[in-house]
Design a protein around this motif. Sequence first.
Motif, mmCIF file in Angstrom:
data_model
loop_
_atom_site.group_PDB
_atom_site.id
_atom_site.type_symbol
_atom_site.label_atom_id
_atom_site.label_comp_id
_atom_site.label_asym_id
_atom_site.label_seq_id
_atom_site.Cartn_x
_atom_site.Cartn_y
_atom_site.Cartn_z
ATOM 1 N N GLY A 151 0.816 -1.208 0.000
ATOM 2 C CA GLY A 151 0.000 0.000 0.000
ATOM 3 C C GLY A 151 0.848 1.255 0.000
ATOM 4 N N TYR A 152 1.899 1.260 0.803
ATOM 5 C CA TYR A 152 2.788 2.422 0.902
ATOM 6 C C TYR A 152 3.479 2.705 -0.437
ATOM 7 N N LEU A 153 3.840 1.654 -1.158
ATOM 8 C CA LEU A 153 4.569 1.836 -2.412
ATOM 9 C C LEU A 153 3.654 2.175 -3.591
ATOM 10 N N HIS A 261 -8.071 -5.645 5.243
ATOM 11 C CA HIS A 261 -8.726 -4.519 4.561
ATOM 12 C C HIS A 261 -8.499 -3.216 5.318
ATOM 13 N N LEU A 262 -8.583 -3.260 6.640
ATOM 14 C CA LEU A 262 -8.421 -2.036 7.416
ATOM 15 C C LEU A 262 -6.985 -1.517 7.362
ATOM 16 N N LEU A 263 -6.016 -2.415 7.303
ATOM 17 C CA LEU A 263 -4.630 -1.964 7.153
ATOM 18 C C LEU A 263 -4.444 -1.275 5.798
ATOM 19 N N PHE A 264 -5.013 -1.872 4.757
ATOM 20 C CA PHE A 264 -4.948 -1.266 3.434
ATOM 21 C C PHE A 264 -5.635 0.103 3.444
ATOM 22 N N ASP A 265 -6.794 0.161 4.087
ATOM 23 C CA ASP A 265 -7.539 1.423 4.135
ATOM 24 C C ASP A 265 -6.852 2.470 5.004
ATOM 25 N N ALA A 266 -6.068 2.030 5.977
ATOM 26 C CA ALA A 266 -5.308 2.988 6.780
ATOM 27 C C ALA A 266 -4.311 3.735 5.894
ATOM 28 N N VAL A 267 -3.715 3.012 4.952
ATOM 29 C CA VAL A 267 -2.795 3.656 4.012
ATOM 30 C C VAL A 267 -3.580 4.573 3.075
ATOM 31 N N VAL A 268 -4.755 4.113 2.614
ATOM 32 C CA VAL A 268 -5.617 4.954 1.772
ATOM 33 C C VAL A 268 -5.933 6.261 2.488
ATOM 34 N N PHE A 269 -6.321 6.162 3.747
ATOM 35 C CA PHE A 269 -6.637 7.348 4.544
ATOM 36 C C PHE A 269 -5.436 8.297 4.603
#
Length: 286
Positions: A151-153, A261-269
Amino acid sequence: MTAHTAVPVRERSTWTPKLIPALAVCLAAPALFVVQIVWLGWILLALAVASAVLVDRLGGVALARGEEPSIARDVSLIAIGQFIVSLIPLHAELDNPAFVRFTLALGGAVVVPYVVSRFVYRDYAIRFPWRGGGRWTWWQWAWLGGVIVLGYLILPFYFITSGVYRNWPEVVTGDLIARLFVGVGAVGIWDELFFICTVFVLLRRHFPDLTANLLQAVVFVSFLWELGYQAWGPLLTIPFAIVQGFLFLKTRSLWYVVTVHLLFDAVVFGVLVHAHNPGSASIFLI
């Protein structure tokens, strides 16, 4: 009450008449959420249910309670959920009326099919196995780290270079940032409750796991498109949807796929906040 199970794995096939209503109910999602021709999506939902009833009758499957899974019952549950979601615009908004709309529509899309399945059809088709799967293994923990790294990359490059971050409201105050955090996380949890525990689980009662996973991904990605993941977003959301289905099968744990999903969405946020506030300090590379 009867607890219906899927058709035995050896008897599940992609190329059966059941595929017609399954395709219709899943293709309604692009009509509703991508091209946004609502009347066309509703027609496809109606055709899906009608064709499923016909398939059941030709196959001698009882439309009322019975031991064999009914494609008509299961397709109707998916159609009900999509119909409820289609009643509201899915553009990301952060005001109070938008929060109420999303809560009622998305909540209803999960609750109503569950209630119909449990108390009308009496087949226990929809379950939410929060504590299933036992203790997490080493690869499950490793994948959580991998999600953050990927997600970060990828996400900053996607959101900023494509400009799709503008599909979300500007978040320039503490209140709006907090609302964005809650909204992104809540929708992420709902994604798994509906697309995985409802759509995917219902479809795999009739089709091989891969077929059911690909079909649920059509619905999953279509919803995310209207929500804002546009431009070349499907190149990211299609693999994500398929992997989430695979992880659910492998782990049998709703808690695990929600965590991913929430970890991915944390990066989205974080990316959305950064994109709307480019002058502030950021950990992102772009």
